[in-house]
Design a protein around this motif. Structure first.
Motif, PDB file in Angstrom:
ATOM      1  N   GLU A 555       0.828  -1.203   0.000  1.00 10.06           N
ATOM      2  CA  GLU A 555       0.000   0.000   0.000  1.00 10.06           C
ATOM      3  C   GLU A 555       0.862   1.252   0.000  1.00 10.06           C
ATOM      4  OE1 GLU A 555      -3.171   0.228   2.843  1.00 10.06           O
ATOM      5  OE2 GLU A 555      -3.580  -1.925   2.743  1.00 10.06           O
ATOM      6  N   ALA A 556       1.906   1.248   0.822  1.00 10.44           N
ATOM      7  CA  ALA A 556       2.807   2.409   0.876  1.00 10.44           C
ATOM      8  C   ALA A 556       3.515   2.604  -0.461  1.00 10.44           C
ATOM      9  CB  ALA A 556       3.817   2.224   2.005  1.00 10.44           C
ATOM     10  N   MET A 557       3.928   1.519  -1.084  1.00  9.98           N
ATOM     11  CA  MET A 557       4.604   1.599  -2.379  1.00  9.98           C
ATOM     12  C   MET A 557       3.665   2.165  -3.456  1.00  9.98           C
ATOM     13  SD  MET A 557       6.529  -2.077  -2.111  1.00  9.98           S
ATOM     14  CE  MET A 557       6.797  -2.240  -3.880  1.00  9.98           C
ATOM     15  N   ASN A 558       2.401   1.786  -3.403  1.00 10.57           N
ATOM     16  CA  ASN A 558       1.434   2.302  -4.372  1.00 10.57           C
ATOM     17  C   ASN A 558       1.234   3.800  -4.213  1.00 10.57           C
ATOM     18  OD1 ASN A 558       0.978  -0.204  -5.542  1.00 10.57           O
ATOM     19  ND2 ASN A 558      -0.744  -0.696  -4.189  1.00 10.57           N
ATOM     20  N   ASP A 559       1.253   4.280  -2.967  1.00 12.33           N
ATOM     21  CA  ASP A 559       1.070   5.706  -2.716  1.00 12.33           C
ATOM     22  C   ASP A 559       2.312   6.513  -3.079  1.00 12.33           C
ATOM     23  OD1 ASP A 559      -1.460   5.185  -1.830  1.00 12.33           O
ATOM     24  OD2 ASP A 559      -0.946   5.200   0.298  1.00 12.33           O
ATOM     25  N   LEU A 560       3.469   5.828  -3.111  1.00  9.76           N
ATOM     26  CA  LEU A 560       4.727   6.500  -3.465  1.00  9.76           C
ATOM     27  C   LEU A 560       5.288   5.828  -4.709  1.00  9.76           C
ATOM     28  CD1 LEU A 560       6.240   6.738   0.145  1.00  9.76           C
ATOM     29  CD2 LEU A 560       5.188   8.599  -1.154  1.00  9.76           C
ATOM     30  N   SER A 561       4.506   5.871  -5.768  1.00 13.41           N
ATOM     31  CA  SER A 561       4.829   5.100  -6.964  1.00 13.41           C
ATOM     32  C   SER A 561       6.052   5.613  -7.711  1.00 13.41           C
ATOM     33  CB  SER A 561       3.618   5.088  -7.910  1.00 13.41           C
ATOM     34  OG  SER A 561       3.232   6.430  -8.226  1.00 13.41           O
ATOM     35  N   ASP A 562       6.516   6.823  -7.373  1.00  8.82           N
ATOM     36  CA  ASP A 562       7.704   7.349  -8.037  1.00  8.82           C
ATOM     37  C   ASP A 562       8.985   6.697  -7.514  1.00  8.82           C
ATOM     38  OD1 ASP A 562       7.027   8.633  -5.619  1.00  8.82           O
ATOM     39  OD2 ASP A 562       8.454  10.251  -6.027  1.00  8.82           O
ATOM     40  N   LEU A 563       8.873   5.987  -6.378  1.00  9.24           N
ATOM     41  CA  LEU A 563      10.034   5.297  -5.810  1.00  9.24           C
ATOM     42  C   LEU A 563      10.181   3.910  -6.423  1.00  9.24           C
ATOM     43  CD1 LEU A 563       9.808   6.094  -1.978  1.00  9.24           C
ATOM     44  CD2 LEU A 563      11.469   7.017  -3.607  1.00  9.24           C
ATOM     45  N   SER A 564      11.416   3.503  -6.674  1.00 11.37           N
ATOM     46  CA  SER A 564      11.706   2.142  -7.125  1.00 11.37           C
ATOM     47  C   SER A 564      12.074   1.318  -5.897  1.00 11.37           C
ATOM     48  CB  SER A 564      12.858   2.146  -8.136  1.00 11.37           C
ATOM     49  OG  SER A 564      13.183   0.819  -8.514  1.00 11.37           O
ATOM     50  N   VAL A 565      11.103   0.548  -5.406  1.00  4.10           N
ATOM     51  CA  VAL A 565      11.256  -0.163  -4.130  1.00  4.10           C
ATOM     52  C   VAL A 565      11.396  -1.663  -4.377  1.00  4.10           C
ATOM     53  CG1 VAL A 565      10.192  -0.711  -1.909  1.00  4.10           C
ATOM     54  CG2 VAL A 565       9.932   1.578  -2.895  1.00  4.10           C
ATOM     55  N   GLU A 566      12.396  -2.257  -3.740  1.00  3.39           N
ATOM     56  CA  GLU A 566      12.544  -3.712  -3.757  1.00  3.39           C
ATOM     57  C   GLU A 566      11.912  -4.250  -2.478  1.00  3.39           C
ATOM     58  OE1 GLU A 566      15.337  -5.663  -6.020  1.00  3.39           O
ATOM     59  OE2 GLU A 566      16.365  -6.560  -4.302  1.00  3.39           O
ATOM     60  N   LEU A 567      10.884  -5.070  -2.651  1.00  4.27           N
ATOM     61  CA  LEU A 567      10.131  -5.592  -1.508  1.00  4.27           C
ATOM     62  C   LEU A 567      10.506  -7.056  -1.274  1.00  4.27           C
ATOM     63  CD1 LEU A 567       7.974  -5.417   0.688  1.00  4.27           C
ATOM     64  CD2 LEU A 567       6.240  -5.858  -1.076  1.00  4.27           C
ATOM     65  N   ILE A 568      11.038  -7.326  -0.094  1.00  2.00           N
ATOM     66  CA  ILE A 568      11.436  -8.689   0.281  1.00  2.00           C
ATOM     67  C   ILE A 568      10.490  -9.209   1.355  1.00  2.00           C
ATOM     68  CG2 ILE A 568      13.231 -10.132   1.323  1.00  2.00           C
ATOM     69  CD1 ILE A 568      15.313  -8.257   0.176  1.00  2.00           C
ATOM     70  N   ASP A 569       9.859 -10.335   1.058  1.00  2.00           N
ATOM     71  CA  ASP A 569       9.049 -11.064   2.043  1.00  2.00           C
ATOM     72  C   ASP A 569       9.934 -12.162   2.614  1.00  2.00           C
ATOM     73  OD1 ASP A 569       7.252 -12.542   3.497  1.00  2.00           O
ATOM     74  OD2 ASP A 569       5.902 -12.978   1.826  1.00  2.00           O
ATOM     75  N   LEU A 570      10.278 -12.060   3.879  1.00  2.00           N
ATOM     76  CA  LEU A 570      11.189 -13.043   4.490  1.00  2.00           C
ATOM     77  C   LEU A 570      10.616 -14.458   4.453  1.00  2.00           C
ATOM     78  CD1 LEU A 570      12.516 -11.067   7.589  1.00  2.00           C
ATOM     79  CD2 LEU A 570      13.801 -11.675   5.531  1.00  2.00           C
ATOM     80  N   ARG A 571       9.338 -14.590   4.684  1.00  2.00           N
ATOM     81  CA  ARG A 571       8.634 -15.889   4.727  1.00  2.00           C
ATOM     82  C   ARG A 571       9.138 -16.799   5.850  1.00  2.00           C
ATOM     83  NH1 ARG A 571       8.252 -17.998  -1.494  1.00  2.00           N
ATOM     84  NH2 ARG A 571      10.469 -18.409  -1.164  1.00  2.00           N
TER      85      ARG A 571
END
Length: 659
Positions: A555-571
């Motif tokens: 959700e945060a990434m969608n609101d800040l779509s100008d950022l190139s974010v790498e999202l890691i799910d530890l699992r």
């Protein structure tokens, strides 16, 4: 003291004498070695040998015994080589724990013995587990577990006896009533006079015997074992006895009145039995002298061999490797590409059901998991397909049930234990962190147990049904922890956890149960434990999270779509995937770690510290964290929203981007 041989032959009577004399003579030697500083500590069973020897001699050699620290006679009657016992006492390699534990804190499946841990009570639940496994596999076997009068004050005692009675388990509870728990007399431990008074309250037969009379003990255990092999039911035996030395040698005996020593010295189990055999002309003094000389020579031979044994080599890699039973973690792919839309809760149920189909030895235990299907209906309908033996409702007794899981592992059976809510695991905490987690490291016995933990807030359930408590277990070597964030992983990580022969804490977020749906394979498959998942690749910032944090981060990434974010799910939280994290940090240079748990002491702190130590030169900003407030989880919806980090993650992400 009156001895009744019943139908025992002279040969059997003499054999019992040999068996009771051996631990007495070993103890006398150990007390000398203790003064010579050749062993570090000793818990003396002098005066109580008849209970250990009589019990072990009455059982079949492949029936499990769970002794305590004053039951040397169990180990010697099972004919464990003396040099191995003496090596164990000295922390050497020919012992049973590779120098990792002392005295009788070990088990050996070869001799069908499971030793205690220092907490006294947990072995009672483990005995229930062995007995349950015997019953489910239709083995006509008894299991015997020891408890002292002091240890019976622990909750584990009540839980284990209650479950054994409710489930009709073929287990003998041998209570050594020696009048003291260390220095505390029975009058300060409990109000009742005898433990046989407790049996009827649990709905089980209870017998009192003279614990210093080896024949009384032998006959009582022999009779009880024969009964429960034919008709599985628990039996309590109270053996009245007295400890002639301190709780352990350093504690002394000043707190015990001298008249008690004088009284019980006359009831010495070895001396009285010897006099009986002499009187009945079963044995002569010359034969006794020869036997003592033979035992002394065997003890000295064992000590000589133990003296030649080596101490463990300091090898860090080996210490770490022995935490777990080796396991092939290679993921199992589905056999076909067929998929169906499943909610998170349905994926868990699907993975559990297919695991039951694949592993016929698998049992699930928990409150209301049978007819009711569990409070979240994950096991709804299971009882019709798999039966009551495998889908087992339990009393409210988390500690005993987790101990039963370990006991079943000893008999090569798998178990899933459902905590009704993750919060309730506190009542079984000791079994998890001190028994399940340490058993393979200590004596090579894996704990093939999965503990399912419905966790997390966001459902207005208040302080006792909403906690995120994964960090409690993250600090415990010997455990594995997984936390799926979506239906695909919910199924695949659960099946992988059940495949794994080691203890796995499986966290499942309650708020995701019916709010998250995805297309997942219909077939059986697993997701690799220990491997993180890169959900989104990016170059500006790395977000590291798991569970509900994944969805907040999206959700945060969608609101800040100008950022190139790498999202890691530890699992997988333990062991966590440092390799994937490191590669991402080296690429982006900025890191935000977030979790639903309270921020202080959470898993994010350990990962942040690791990144700071190992990736410092690649960082372009401080490692930032976000988590829940350091308060209990509030009930009110607005207060709960403020407690959770969901709204703060976006602000922290923006702050990190602007650094």
């Amino acid at each position: 003291m009156q001895f009744n041989r019943k139908k025992l032959s002279d040969k059997q009577l003499i054999n019992l004498y040999k068996q009771i004399l051996l631990p007495r003579m070993i103890e006398e030697k150990m007390l000398i070695l203790l003064r010579q500083n050749k062993i570090s500590k000793w818990f003396s069973g002098i005066g109580q040998e008849a209970i250990s020897v009589g019990s072990a001699a009455a059982l079949e050699n492949d029936e499990y015994i769970l002794p305590m620290h004053r039951n040397l006679g169990v180990f010697t009657t099972r004919e464990i080589p003396l040099n191995r016992l003496f090596s164990q006492f000295q922390g050497k390699m020919q012992g049973f724990t590779k120098g990792r534990d002392r005295s009788f804190h070990f088990g050996t499946n070869e001799f069908h013995i499971v030793g205690m841990i220092s907490h006294l009570g947990p072995q009672l639940g483990v005995a229930d587990g062995i007995a349950l496994a015997n019953k489910l596999s239709n083995e006509n076997k008894a299991t015997l577990v020891f408890s002292g009068d002091g240890g019976s004050s622990e909750g584990d005692f009540h839980e284990a006896l209650n479950v054994a009675a409710v489930w009709d388990l073929p287990v003998i509870f041998m209570i050594e009533n020696n009048g003291y728990g260390l220095s505390t007399p029975s009058s300060e431990q409990f109000k009742f006079k005898n433990f046989v008074d407790k049996g009827p309250g649990y709905g089980m037969e209870a017998i009192k015997v003279d614990g210093n009379n080896i024949l009384d003990v032998f006959h009582a255990v022999d009779t009880a074992a024969k009964k429960i092999r034919k008709n599985p039911k628990p039996i309590l035996i109270e053996a009245m006895t007295f400890r002639m030395r301190g709780h352990e040698e350093a504690s002394g005996t000043k707190y015990v009145p001298q008249e008690l020593f004088d009284k019980w010295a006359k009831k010495d189990p070895v001396d009285n039995y010897e006099r009986f055999l002499l009187k009945e002309k079963v044995i002569s003094q010359e034969e006794i002298d020869d036997l003592r000389a033979e035992i002394k020579a065997n003890i000295n031979k064992g000590l000589k061999l133990a003296g030649e044994d080596i101490y463990p080599e300091v090898n860090t890699e080996q210490q770490l490797a022995d935490l777990f039973l080796p396991n092939d973690t290679k993921p199992i792919p589905p056999k076909s590409e067929k998929k169906s839309s499943k909610r998170y809760v349905d994926a868990i149920s699907d993975g559990l059901k297919q695991s039951f189909e694949k592993h016929p030895e698998l049992v699930i235990m928990g409150q209301d998991v049978a007819d009711y299907g569990g409070v979240f209906k994950i096991t709804e309908g299971f009882i019709d397909q798999f039966g009551r033996d495998r889908i087992r409702n339990t009393p409210l007794c988390e500690s005993a049930i987790i101990g039963i899981g370990l006991g079943m592992s000893i008999k090569k059976q798998k178990s899933v234990i459902e905590m009704q809510f993750a919060d309730f695991v506190t009542c079984g905490f000791n079994q998890i962190v001190n028994n399940l987690a340490k058993s393979h490291y200590r004596w090579g016995q894996n704990a093939d147990v999965v503990v399912r933990m419905p966790t997390g807030a966001g459902v207005a359930a208040g302080p006792f049904h909403s906690q995120s408590n994964e960090a409690w277990f993250f600090h415990t070597p010997g455990l594995k922890i997984v936390f799926p964030s979506n239906p695909y992983e919910a199924k695949g990580l659960l099946t992988a956890a059940i495949e794994d022969p080691n203890p796995v804490m499986y966290f499942e977020h309650k708020a995701l149960y019916r709010s998250l749906t995805d297309e997942i394979p219909d077939d059986y498959y697993t997701v690799e434990i220990g491997k993180a998942n890169i959900i989104n690749e990016g170059t500006d910032i790395t977000i590291i999270t798991y569970g509900m944090g994944v969805h907040w981060a999206k959700e945060a990434m969608n609101d800040l779509s100008d950022l190139s974010v790498e999202l890691i799910d530890l699992r997988t939280l333990l062991p966590w995937d440092s390799e994937t994290v490191e590669k991402s940090v080296l690429k982006t240079g900025k890191v935000l770690i977030c979790n639903e748990d309270c921020l202080t002491g959470s898993i994010s702190g350990e990962i942040a510290a690791w990144i700071s130590e190992n990736c410092f030169e690649a960082l372009d900003a401080p490692v930032m964290r976000e988590g829940s407030l350091d308060t209990p989880v509030p009930f009110n919806a607005d207060l709960e929203l403020n407690f959770l980090p969901k709204e703060r993650i976006k602000a922290k992400l923006k702050k990190l981007a602007e650094y």
